[in-house]
Design a protein around this motif. Structure first.
Motif: not given
Length: 227
Positions: A134-137, A169-170, A175-176
């Protein structure tokens, strides 16, 4: 008026405005003591605040030394302040019986607040798959929003990173992998809990995320029947 006097007057006025600007900047970043009842959690905060052994150690530290690192919060339209960074410290302070907490109050829009909230929490060592998902989203959506605004006002120079590439990157993932984590947000809560509890491995969980809710419920029922 003599020329020298004019220069002095202008210089004095400039100093006054510079000092006032500096004073306002310092005020914005000044640590304030905010009553604990005026601090509210970030909307849809993805990171769980658990009463575990780590929290107990934090409570003991707060009881002995107080809250040493100030929280970061922003004013709420309905009153009080929304915590951007420091949810665990606020909970520990509540358990320790503190009345007020040191807080840096910042004026931030929704996207900037999401980015700071996510980045400040992703530095933690132990993060559950659901929290990372959820953080990535949330970070991905915030970056997309910022990118959309930037595209309207500035010319792009050089190759442009996609939002997903910037998240990767951060972070410590590719990315996948970022996209695979975000897939977990499509799981029904019960299945996502099982991922956190390591009852379902990450890769199978990603595959399950492509099923609709009814199919996921059927799978969950079948799992429960076999236990």
């Amino acid at each position: 008026m003599p020329k020298g006097s004019l220069n002095v007057s202008l210089k004095g006025a400039d100093d006054i405005f510079s000092t006032e600007e500096s004073r306002q900047e310092q005020q914005r970043e000044q640590v304030q003591q905010i009553p604990i009842g005026e601090l509210f959690p970030f909307k849809n905060h993805p990171f769980k605040v658990l009463d575990d052994e780590s929290m107990q150690r934090t409570v003991e530290s707060v009881e002995q030394y107080g809250v040493l690192s100030p929280l970061i919060a922003r004013p709420r339209a309905e009153g009080g302040y929304e915590i951007i960074s420091g949810h665990r410290r606020q909970h520990a302070a509540q358990l320790a019986g503190l009345d007020a907490l040191p807080v840096i109050v910042r004026q931030m829009d929704d996207d900037a607040a999401v980015l700071l909230m996510v980045d400040s929490n992703l530095q933690r060592e132990n993060i559950l798959p659901s929290e990372r998902a959820f953080a990535y989203k949330m970070k991905l959506e915030a970056l997309k929003n910022q990118g959309a605004r930037s595209d309207l006002t500035s010319a792009q120079i050089g190759p442009k990173l996609t939002a997903a590439e910037k998240v990767a990157e951060e972070a410590s993932d590719t990315k996948s992998q970022v996209k695979r984590f975000i897939r977990l947000t499509n799981l029904v809560p019960e299945l996502l809990d099982m991922v956190d509890e390591k009852k379902i491995a990450f890769n199978p969980a990603v595959e399950l995320s492509y099923l609709d809710e009814a199919q996921q419920r059927d799978f969950l029922e079948a799992m429960n029947d076999t236990q």
